[in-house]
Design an enzyme around this catalytic site. Structure first.
Site, PDB file in Angstrom:
ATOM      1  N   LYS A 203       3.581  -5.887  -2.893  1.00  0.00           N
ATOM      2  CA  LYS A 203       3.180  -4.489  -2.732  1.00  0.00           C
ATOM      3  C   LYS A 203       1.845  -4.393  -1.989  1.00  0.00           C
ATOM      4  O   LYS A 203       1.614  -3.458  -1.206  1.00  0.00           O
ATOM      5  CB  LYS A 203       3.059  -3.823  -4.107  1.00  0.00           C
ATOM      6  CG  LYS A 203       2.611  -2.362  -4.078  1.00  0.00           C
ATOM      7  CD  LYS A 203       3.549  -1.478  -3.269  1.00  0.00           C
ATOM      8  CE  LYS A 203       3.392   0.006  -3.558  1.00  0.00           C
ATOM      9  NZ  LYS A 203       2.057   0.535  -3.572  1.00  0.00           N
ATOM     10  N   GLU A 210       1.417  -0.506   5.725  1.00  0.00           N
ATOM     11  CA  GLU A 210       1.387   0.962   5.742  1.00  0.00           C
ATOM     12  C   GLU A 210       0.141   1.476   6.457  1.00  0.00           C
ATOM     13  O   GLU A 210       0.215   2.424   7.250  1.00  0.00           O
ATOM     14  CB  GLU A 210       1.429   1.465   4.296  1.00  0.00           C
ATOM     15  CG  GLU A 210       1.390   2.963   4.122  1.00  0.00           C
ATOM     16  CD  GLU A 210       1.356   3.319   2.650  1.00  0.00           C
ATOM     17  OE1 GLU A 210       0.385   3.975   2.220  1.00  0.00           O
ATOM     18  OE2 GLU A 210       2.286   2.922   1.921  1.00  0.00           O
TER      19      GLU A 210
END
Length: 353
Positions: A203, A210
């Site tokens: 993550k 991102e």
């Protein structure tokens, strides 16, 4: 199953709603009594707890507790829970903890015969209906036992086309071989990535990527927005914008429509672009935003891991530094630049505005 959810912010509360809708009984607690009451009043499957002690008392053994709290307070939450737990209980951290903290916590809790699972959760505050993409770390047998929770929270296969070449789906478990040759749940939108810390490591890198994707969209749209710099209605400062070919930049680009057309069949289409198109349609000038972009830590941790691994990540690094600059962190270095220009060339700063 009967998970206990600690932390009923917008994301935690919606996760409870999805679990309840999927047939799980949940016991819920938050420092806000109103948040607890809201969920408890929505149906019989969500039971409110007045305190951490009350939460523990209401959960069936072995207990499963999901922490949906800020990374900075996870250790405090565990310290409060620890005296109340028994051997065989499981703690799940679904926030954005650093993976090194996960490794430490798993080792410490194992000494007390307690299980720890780290879940990197991607989706956002409005993912009640769509489901949550989850990257999971922990002991394989514990993760398998918790599978009904993950399966309920996940998006499922949905209408996303299958990746060419993957094997036929295994009933209830996705398609291709995963850890230890076990059928992978990746197509369902959740995955056991490895031992303790692996979920939050994946993550972490996800969030670093991102940052880079968001920066690329922002920079490209800024170039399009500035394409009117040579128009008759745009006054150009020759010193700050030394342009020789002003006639080449006389376009008034319709950014809402450009992001809309990109969404449809373009190679740069994505959910992030969908959100950008929505924002620009509502306000093409994005006037309500000041442009101060926060970072919650994952980008920094991703770059630290890249340094340790000697992996070059110039895009992700530049994206993180851009966020620093947006918050005024470059103010002093920009003063130094102005001071040097004044010293060697007598250049005086232009007033703002």
């Amino acid at each position: 199953m009967q998970p206990g959810m600690i932390g009923l912010g917008r994301m935690g509360a919606n996760m409870v709603r999805r679990l309840v809708k999927g047939g799980h009984d949940c016991v819920v607690f938050d420092r806000s009594a109103a948040a607890v009451q809201t969920l408890a009043s929505e149906g019989e499957r969500a039971t409110g707890a007045a305190s951490i002690t009350d939460l523990i008392r209401k959960l069936a053994r072995p207990r499963t507790l999901w922490l949906m709290v800020p990374a900075a307070v996870v250790d405090d939450a565990i310290a409060e829970l620890l005296p109340l737990l028994e051997a065989g209980d499981t703690l799940i951290d679904g926030g954005n903890s650093h993976y090194l903290d996960d490794i430490r916590r798993a080792n410490e809790l194992a000494l007390k015969q307690l299980h720890y699972v780290d879940v990197g959760t991607s989706g956002g505050v409005s993912w009640l209906e769509r489901g949550y993409c989850m990257m999971i770390g922990g002991a394989a047998e514990v993760v398998r036992r918790l599978d009904p929770i993950f399966a309920t929270l996940s998006p499922g296969i949905g209408n996303i086309p299958r990746t060419p070449g993957r094997e036929a789906a295994v009933a209830g478990a996705g398609s291709s071989a995963g850890l230890g040759g076990v059928a992978s749940t990746a197509e369902e939108g959740y995955l056991h990535c490895g031992a303790s810390g692996a979920g939050h490591f994946v993550k972490m890198v996800h969030n670093g990527i991102e940052y880079g994707m968001m920066a690329a969209y922002a920079e490209g749209l800024s170039i399009l927005r500035g394409a009117n710099i040579g128009s008759a209605t745009h006054e150009v400062d020759a010193e700050t914008t030394p342009m020789r070919d002003a006639e080449h930049y006389r376009y008034e680009m319709p950014l809402p429509d450009i992001t809309e057309v990109w969404r449809r069949g373009s190679v740069v289409s994505s959910w992030l672009l969908d959100l950008t198109a929505t924002a620009l349609h509502a306000d093409p000038q994005l006037a309500k935003f000041g442009g101060r972009v926060s970072d919650s830590g994952e980008g920094r941790w991703t770059i630290k891991a890249a340094i340790d691994e000697a992996v070059p990540v110039p895009v992700l690094t530049a994206a993180l530094y851009a966020r620093f600059s947006s918050r005024g962190e470059a103010e002093f270095q920009n003063r130094v630049l102005s001071a040097m220009r004044f010293q060697f060339g007598g250049h005086v700063e232009k007033p703002a505005g």
